[in-house]
Write an enzyme that holds these catalytic residues in place. Structure first.
Site, PDB file in Angstrom:
ATOM      1  N   SER D 278       0.853  -1.180   0.000  1.00 46.16           N
ATOM      2  CA  SER D 278       0.000   0.000   0.000  1.00 46.16           C
ATOM      3  C   SER D 278       0.889   1.230   0.000  1.00 46.16           C
ATOM      4  CB  SER D 278      -0.875  -0.042   1.255  1.00 46.16           C
ATOM      5  OG  SER D 278      -1.175   1.250   1.719  1.00 46.16           O
ATOM      6  N   ARG D 318     -18.595  -1.071 -47.475  1.00 43.90           N
ATOM      7  CA  ARG D 318     -17.732  -0.759 -46.321  1.00 43.90           C
ATOM      8  C   ARG D 318     -18.480   0.280 -45.512  1.00 43.90           C
ATOM      9  NH1 ARG D 318     -12.151   0.844 -48.059  1.00 43.90           N
ATOM     10  NH2 ARG D 318     -12.696  -1.025 -49.244  1.00 43.90           N
TER      11      ARG D 318
END
Lengths: 416, 416, 416, 416
Positions: D278, D318
């Site tokens: 931590s 497309r």
């Protein structure tokens, strides 16, 4: 950043880039350290501008050391402490009272502020451009279309006004967002901050701790408030507001894409030099800005939902993975929104409106476009009296355009 | 409704049920018809309460005829016209000037208003319950937990206050939402409304059309404004607010689920008669309310994102499928949020706090929980002086609880 | 079901309706009870067809009693036991050895099987229709379009073949799915099943327990295997396959919507009597089937993702909310996919191809459509020799159509 | 890459990095150019290894020039042509017959292949580790837990086996995926390829075009087939398979997180030096690998859904934005899956099983864990005879572990 696969990414510059987030984490640490000294908790020689010690040039090192702690803050603090000298006053006082979530959440708020500043600037330009289009084209008749089919006549002005409504909905929300600093310590109680205050002789350590948080927030220019480690509406509101922007941009882009189909040809993107070319077909001028804006609009909702999921999965005083999903999601959403905003601004600035084609198409379709009107004739005293003039069947379009322009004027007044 | 597979669904009653939406569609038609007569456009014998003609009993017929038009409004109007008599004054004037999107969007706003009313009532109860818990347990020491591991001491009061922050974030937003009526006609110009006004002799038909929209909205108790057929922030804001509620509920449920694990046993759901039983294990008392609330929290974000996608995919004057995805998403989200709200209210009302177990676990873990404090001792003049008393390491928890309680009091003042 | 707000829902009939799920839960209990007797664990008078006791007529009661247990199985079992008589042989042996997840997961698999049967039938019809279209139109020249702009010539045949590829990708996957029964007992060990076997004198109770699971699965026509309470690939694969179907349908619908715009007018939906009408515009013929199919395609991905999230959030031997999100998601996805499938079948069966308009548009655009070809001329010995005949610039379209048709033929051979 | 905000990203190395995608695009161009020469279409001096001309060092330039064309291929081709010399044989023949989608889709398949190779290697290691755990702990009794509460006894072996099932479900699917090359030209007809073949004297230009595609695919080691520009199951299947991996990893991580809570303490991550620390609490050892794996599991589903949405929104030859959303989504999903895979491998390799704690907790809870058994006693001839020995109530756990181990052995046989 994934620049190669998100064309236009460079438009976002350093906004919420990895480098910007690193700078902002260091700024959060600097502000806290200064507050420690200003409240007399830390000695006067502790504070310094930590940006002198760690910056974007350290990204690779910081990144490579981040996994062990599960977030990048631990490695930033370690590097800062190394460089300040672990036994120096700076090295000893650095990060005291904070938790890594404080630093990262605050850093993201700082970056988000810059993102919102940019978005507000883009919004102001967009609103001005669209207001001008809506006003100029209030008499430009065209076919209204619903479910892909020609419906009744509209003006291009009222179409632009409906785009503008969406932009204003998004822009006004940007003005209202609050981006608070996050200073709560390991479990949101400010216990370590109070402890260091007590150790330094504070007689009201809890008050000093709150004062520390308020000062550090003020130094960063962010509002202070209770910690929000596990109450994540700050994050979800930001995400929702960003995606509300791309929703609005996307709605415009969709119309441009549809109306710039050659068979319709009522709108075109400005043909900037070299833009819209194909790798193989020399005649092509693709509406590239609109394609890329639509891309962002299609991709935004799922990312914003990720932020909600993180909020919904919060647990304990810091969750076990949910929080960790927020950082990258927010970065993606913020940068993509800025890119889309800039593209939308350019799209609107250069939009070419083919008024004759609009008119010609509408005229050719007049029988259909006026069918609704004819169907109403039986309600009047003189069935069949309805004129076939398209411009005479625009209802309250003028008044509705005016209403939206009024709102835009109010927004621009507020924003200026 | 998919009641069988969403246990607890009955808590939402008829809120935004199919029947309620049908009633609301008919109410929208009724309001418009009344406005037509009130403005002198339709004759005085046209208006009537259309709810006499079509209601929930007709759901099967309406539903079965909806596909052909792509939405349920066309079949509702057809049925209304049939029953009123197509040549009656009501039959002739019904729906004139409207489009199906007007009716369905307005109906959804009406249903959403009822949903918000209910949610605000649930919120008020929840806020009161949580404020009481936060206040009562400000001295109840327990282990704070981050990333699943014990971190530093907290009070259950500050945990409850952090839950409360999330609830207030959601509740305050419910108060701010605007649910405008939708009256725009086929392409958002109010052309047909203006036309029927003109046929009836209005000299300012556009103004009359706007007046019609304003009157119909007022009759329904909804704000009026420009049409928002393709500017869908109204819908996305509603969805975001709903999911912000389930985010907040889910965050609470997650803690209850974790802390009611028998190895932790710091919280329990109230053991209502017969609840939480297993189909096979007689000893089991499952935290069923929390499980079901968490379910809603996990399921909410994707549904709200669907609403954003619909907004982002809008095109033309009415889109070709995006709009159609909104209805069911909104219904699901609204009903599920109400169910989760009611379950959360009950969960909070009955929550059992095992204060001794909290204390015992924290005491047993004191060495770890106080490690941060010890690590700070070197910053003081007298290293090692730090007490090991958990209650003395709660930082500004008291003050933070007070700040959240103040906010809750302001909310309750506003809400009352 | 939310029929009113999902027009076309009735096309799914009872497939995975609440009633069907209830019937399937009862069938799972019946099969298990029969297996208990067949293995000699339960007495011969225990088994009976439990469908005589509880059925769709009990939905309201079952639903209303489901919240307390968190799932509908507990109330189904209680009702069955009540009606069989709790002290009757049936009442005593019912559900012994099972857990509620066994019954609900197995029931969903039974319902899913019926859904897949229907989808496979729709697929076969769709593939036949599209193969016919692709074959018939291999020489129908039209403009190919990319990024909304005209690109190079194609045939409608190759466009249909590309639609067909998507359909085959989805259809072949439907053929491969496995829907296993779920019989594992409270925590997936079959402990209770083994216990009741031992109590009845089995000398190899574990083996008997596995035999029970195998027999019950066989009676239901489902494959047996280890329990999959928390290994949810069965569910996610099913969801992925369903959304792969709506992806394929959506891709077709998008083209129909675009190409049936009046300015393009190359395709139309068949104008069935009364379909596509507007509530106000008499001339409108909306491409309603395509709109509704596109709706399903836009809504599918988020629901399938919900199933993945449930899988990803699984924990313990049964998760605390994740599993509970699956049921409704699967029901929605399944029914909506069936509806979209049926609409796609009808869309393809009636699709009108305006070959002259295709040709005319392509001819008018020939200069652009052939620009790529001209740009290649410098690579040849005789620059400029390239013909401007659109049909001569279709590359390998013929061969590619043939390849897809071959695949379709193989699929249809397999499927028949 | 967004490395800073996705700790552990470096575990994916260059897999599908921007640099890898660039290299793969150049490789696709190289293979096509070689095929042009091999078929006699281009002269023998045209082909060269284009990687000599453009590589990762050019990323900034390529990226900065990509927006104008809407994708990075156009700028890659421009740069290659510049560097090869536009009038050189290489410069003249480069990219002839291709479209940008061919190059980018093929490049993504090449990168995906490397990703799958890595994932298969990780899977093999994971399966071996889990099989070993399942086998070793088949007699390790622990509490089974459902809906967070203790249910009936299980063995850790059967829990590990259930994890293993999920891994195998994902791993087997990785083996089945097909990643075809994409070579179709501007609109999927191979028209330009056939044209250049014809210009070079091919008498069967369509056949030569297909041959070109087959040769280029073979050179890249990818299967050939009809173009799939708008039939995107290739992409969605890949995405689904990747998220099926993170689903399986997440399910494991969730259990580790739960069972490593200090109040439960039945599992721990290996405490590698420096991991899990931590920034402020020295005692903390966070289960960081599990946290980061869970992160990936929570974030995966929405990204995979994005790929389905792109498939569902495909249109024309497309699409106008949908395709553009795939690239970054696939990159994120692929890299994150690899990172999570590597973390899971390490997690499993070092997992510490606290068998005594498992046993002690189960023993202390024996009365509850055996309640189901006692409830069955009335079914036997001698009520109450049921032993209270936890190990005697494991049902068919042994046999089920064996069944999963057999499947693992088959997988490893196939994989080796």
């Amino acid at each position: 950043m994934t620049a190669l696969l998100w064309p236009g990414d460079e438009r976002a510059g350093e906004l919420m880039s990895d480098g910007a987030v690193l700078i902002a984490m260091v700024a959060a640490e600097t502000a806290w350290l200064a507050a420690l000294a200003a409240t007399g908790v830390a000695p006067a020689d502790a504070p310094r501008d930590l940006a002198e010690l760690v910056g974007p040039g350290d990204l690779t090192e910081v990144t490579g050391r981040s996994e062990a702690g599960g977030n990048p803050v631990i490695s930033v603090v370690a590097l800062l402490r190394e460089r300040a000298g672990p036994h120096s006053s700076t090295g000893r006082w650095l990060h005291r009272g904070l938790t890594s979530q404080d630093v990262l959440d605050t850093a993201l708020m700082l970056c988000a502020r810059d993102v919102l500043d940019r978005l507000r600037a883009e919004s102001a330009t967009q609103v001005a451009a669209l207001a001008e289009l809506a006003d100029r084209h209030r008499d430009t008749v065209m076919a209204g279309r619903t479910l892909t089919q020609q419906a009744v006549p509209i003006s291009f002005g009222i179409k632009a006004a409906s785009w503008l409504q969406g932009l204003l909905d998004a822009a006004e929300e940007l003005t209202d967002l609050t981006l608070p600093a996050q200073f709560g310590g390991a479990a949101g109680t400010l216990a370590a901050a109070a402890e260091v205050a007590a150790l330094s002789g504070s007689v009201e350590p809890a008050k000093t701790a709150l004062d520390l948080a308020a000062r550090a927030a003020a130094a960063l220019g962010l509002p202070a408030g209770p910690p929000w480690h596990t109450a994540r509406a700050t994050i979800t509101r930001l995400g929702d507001a960003l995606v509300r922007c791309t929703d609005a941009y996307g709605r415009i882009a969709n119309d441009v894409l549809t109306l710039s189909r050659p068979e319709i040809a009522e709108l075109s993107e400005s043909a900037a030099a070299g833009r819209g070319g194909s790798s193989t077909m020399p005649q092509k001028v693709n509406p590239v800005l609109s394609v890329l804006v639509r891309r962002a609009a299609l991709a935004g909702p799922a990312v914003a939902a990720q932020l909600h999921l993180a909020a919904a999965a919060a647990v304990d005083e810091r969750p076990d993975g949910a929080w960790h999903t927020e950082w990258s999601a927010l970065q993606l959403l913020a940068r993509r929104t800025v890119v889309a905003a800039a593209q939308t601004t350019e799209l609107l600035a250069g939009l070419i409106v083919h008024t004759e084609r609009m008119r010609a198409t509408a005229d050719a379709a007049a029988a259909g476009l006026m069918a609704e009107r004819r169907s109403l004739a039986d309600l009047g005293p003189d069935p069949g009296s309805g004129s076939n003039d398209l411009a005479s069947y625009l209802g309250a379009a003028e008044e509705l355009v005016d209403a939206v322009l009024d709102r835009a004027a109010r927004y621009r007044g507020v924003g200026s």
